[in-house]
Design an enzyme around this catalytic site. Structure first.
Site, PDB file in Angstrom:
ATOM      1  N   ASP A   1      36.728  43.643  35.377  1.00  0.00           N
ATOM      2  CA  ASP A   1      36.411  43.411  36.785  1.00  0.00           C
ATOM      3  C   ASP A   1      34.914  43.226  37.005  1.00  0.00           C
ATOM      4  O   ASP A   1      34.090  43.917  36.400  1.00  0.00           O
ATOM      5  CB  ASP A   1      36.907  44.623  37.585  1.00  0.00           C
TER       6      ASP A   1
ATOM      7  N   GLU B   1      36.571  38.636  35.047  1.00  0.00           N
ATOM      8  CA  GLU B   1      36.467  38.191  36.438  1.00  0.00           C
ATOM      9  C   GLU B   1      34.999  38.018  36.789  1.00  0.00           C
ATOM     10  O   GLU B   1      34.229  38.973  36.775  1.00  0.00           O
ATOM     11  CB  GLU B   1      37.086  39.218  37.385  1.00  0.00           C
TER      12      GLU B   1
END
Length: 614
Positions: free
Chosen positions: A213, A282
């Site tokens: 993330d 990401e």
């Protein structure tokens, strides 16, 4: 589809290079204990559904222990399961069941920041030896009035200053997200080692990899310079107020990604009986930056799959065919060659759903696009059904941090709750998600008609289109076929997958709100006929319908699509190829037998002649 070879082992593509990753948002997938919150046993109970759908890999949004300020993206212990979701035993049962069904589990890993309730942060705030620099701590700046101020103008992604004063330590700490999510300091080798240990801990539990993330936020310049103004807004607390050249996409990020790639590769080498362990990253970043995540100019490899968000960020319901073609081609152009795989993300838990971005009638066409492009497809749970955002969630039921920060007047403009509502399994209470009187987010009221059970029973449904696409992806041509894409008109584009001696696959998409008459004669190379393989629920065509070579004109409904097979005179069906091979083998056997017979007969004839002579 009889002419499409279906073989899982005839080529050398690794498992992750052509799979469909199905993202599960655990809190909204399935509640097993009636508390209104999805959990691990609920996911385990639905793994059979994933297997029946054809899914072979899923990644779970964070399941680690957390105060749930940002619903799992604020982790207080990286080695424990959030109690609301279950226990470590529940996790192991999930892993075991997934293995039994041939499904790989990928975890959402959040390295940029922890929760302020993590022991690391508490020790760092107290300046315990070894933990003093685990986070980014900075002395205040004193203004001309002698008042304490943050060290610079950096903003939080979630609005407001990125700096929070810590009274006991008498310093500011950095938080690029909420103030309860302090940024870790990756310039400290002890932090790097601690996170390496976390990765190895979960690899040893049996996971196939990680989705990392907010990876491009992991480093900031040490000089703490003010970021330049963007000119987009006059609000100094808005994240759009500055250009984030000192807090995002620094070169050190790439080095860290490459470090973790080596860690994963080493683990895979030491455990060759398991699958290749992979990393998905990401980062909402520029195309050249993302291409370097794959492999830098020195050839050093990083992320297996740097997420491609262009179908989320760069196209929408107003885009025309040229926009779609451009966004497909630019990714394929910039992606390095040599063992890398393209990837396409159509939706996730942070952005409006496909049916809400492009319109409910576009669901089948967008899934056709996603699933027939080369490489990896990423599906957010519920997109296979065409689930829609629930935009009428009240202020009282709103829980998303950015929405709560901006207040009751503006919360609907930024809330991510609408795309996170519970999965709609059937038409019973709460859509079959939970037996609770109240769920953590309300279920979309349309669940009574829009649900999995209804779509399984319907003659045509989004789910049936999706499963047909999953079946099509098993074809060798979908793994190895060459690819071309062109705009047919302003509103229609087509692309083709071709593979030597096999029927080609053609996908045609109409992105307008009007029916379009499409002529494919210029796009295709004199095929004998086109056969419909997959049609959307609103299409007038059925699977197996043929389009003769007279015109190759077809009608596409608004936001509709078709997947066709192109039957060419040069193509040979799988059955015909196999028949020819068998005939050749049989002829060879007969020929060899005939030769041996003649040799044997000739030998004994010579013996008899010799006997007569003597």
């Amino acid at each position: 589809m009889s002419s499409l070879v279906k073989s899982e082992s005839e080529d050398f593509i690794d498992w992750w290079q052509h799979t469909v990753f199905y993202q599960i948002y655990p809190r909204s997938f399935k509640d097993s204990n009636g508390d209104g919150i999805g959990d691990l046993p609920g996911i385990t109970s639905k793994l059979q559904y994933l297997a029946e759908t054809g899914i072979t890999a899923t990644w779970l949004s964070p399941i680690f222990q957390s105060p749930m300020v940002d619903f799992g993206y604020d982790i207080s212990d990286y080695r424990k399961i959030q109690p609301e979701y279950g226990s470590m035993e529940d996790f192991q049962q999930l892993i075991d069941k997934a293995y039994e069904l041939g499904i790989k589990i990928v975890l959402d890993f959040v390295p940029n920041h922890s929760s302020d309730e993590h022991e690391w942060f508490k020790k760092s705030a107290a300046k315990e030896p070894g933990y003093e620099d685990y986070y980014v701590w900075v002395d205040p700046k004193i203004d001309e009035k002698g008042e304490r101020q943050p060290p610079n103008n950096w903003q939080s992604v979630f609005y407001g200053s990125a700096w929070e004063w810590h009274e006991s330590r008498q310093q500011y700490y950095l938080h690029q997200f909420t103030k309860e999510q302090p940024d870790l300091n990756y310039r400290n080798p002890a932090v790097v080692q601690a996170m390496d240990d976390v990765i190895l801990f979960w690899l040893n539990k049996g996971v196939a990899g990680f989705r990392i993330d907010a990876v491009n936020h992991m480093f900031e310049v040490e000089s703490l310079e003010d970021e330049p103004l963007s000119g987009k807004t006059t609000d100094p607390l808005s994240y759009d107020y500055t250009r984030h050249i000192y807090t995002k996409d620094l070169p050190e990020v790439l080095a860290m990604v490459q470090h973790w790639r080596q860690l994963l590769d080493d683990f895979s080498s030491k455990h060759p009986k398991g699958p290749t362990r992979i990393m998905m990253t990401e980062a909402y970043a520029g195309l050249t930056t993302l291409a370097d995540y794959y492999e830098d100019r020195q050839g050093v490899r990083g992320s297996h799959l740097p997420f491609n968000f262009h179908f989320i960020t760069d196209v929408n319901g107003d885009s025309d065919a040229r926009d779609f073609v451009y966004n497909v081609e630019k990714w394929l152009i910039y992606m390095p060659r040599g063992g890398h795989a393209a990837n396409w993300v159509m939706g996730n838990h942070d952005n409006p759903r496909v049916a809400s971005r492009f319109g409910p009638t576009a669901v089948d066409a967008m899934n056709m696009l996603l699933m027939t492009l080369p490489g990896v497809a990423v599906t957010y749970n519920g997109e296979e059904l065409g689930m829609q955002d629930y935009r009428d969630i009240s202020w009282e039921d709103t829980v998303d941090p950015p929405a709560r920060y901006v207040g009751e007047k503006l919360f609907k403009d930024v809330s991510r709750d609408p795309e996170r509502t519970p999965f709609q399994w059937n038409n019973t209470s709460n859509g079959g998600f939970s037996e609770a009187a109240k769920t953590w987010l309300p279920v979309h009221p349309n669940y009574k008609k829009l649900n999995l059970a209804a779509q399984k029973l319907a003659a045509k449904s989004h789910y049936k289109v999706y499963t047909s696409l999953m079946e099509l992806r098993k074809a060798a041509i979908m793994r190895r076929g060459r690819f071309i894409i062109e705009p047919i008109s302003r509103w229609v584009f087509a692309f083709k997958r071709s593979y030597t001696n096999f029927d080609s696959i053609v996908t045609i998409i109409n992105v307008s709100d009007k029916q379009q008459l499409v002529n494919l004669s210029e796009f295709l190379n004199q095929p004998k006929k086109l056969v419909v393989e997959i049609a959307g629920v609103e299409s007038a065509y059925e699977k197996g319908d043929s389009l003769l070579a007279v015109a190759f004109e077809l009608n596409l409904p608004p936001r509709g699509g078709l997947v066709l097979s192109e039957r060419c005179s040069t193509a040979m069906s799988a059955q015909r190829r196999n028949l020819v091979k068998q005939l050749i083998k049989s002829a060879q056997v007969v020929l060899v037998a005939f030769l041996f017979y003649n040799l044997w007969r000739h030998k004994w004839t010579k013996v008899k002649i010799n006997q007569q002579r003597f």
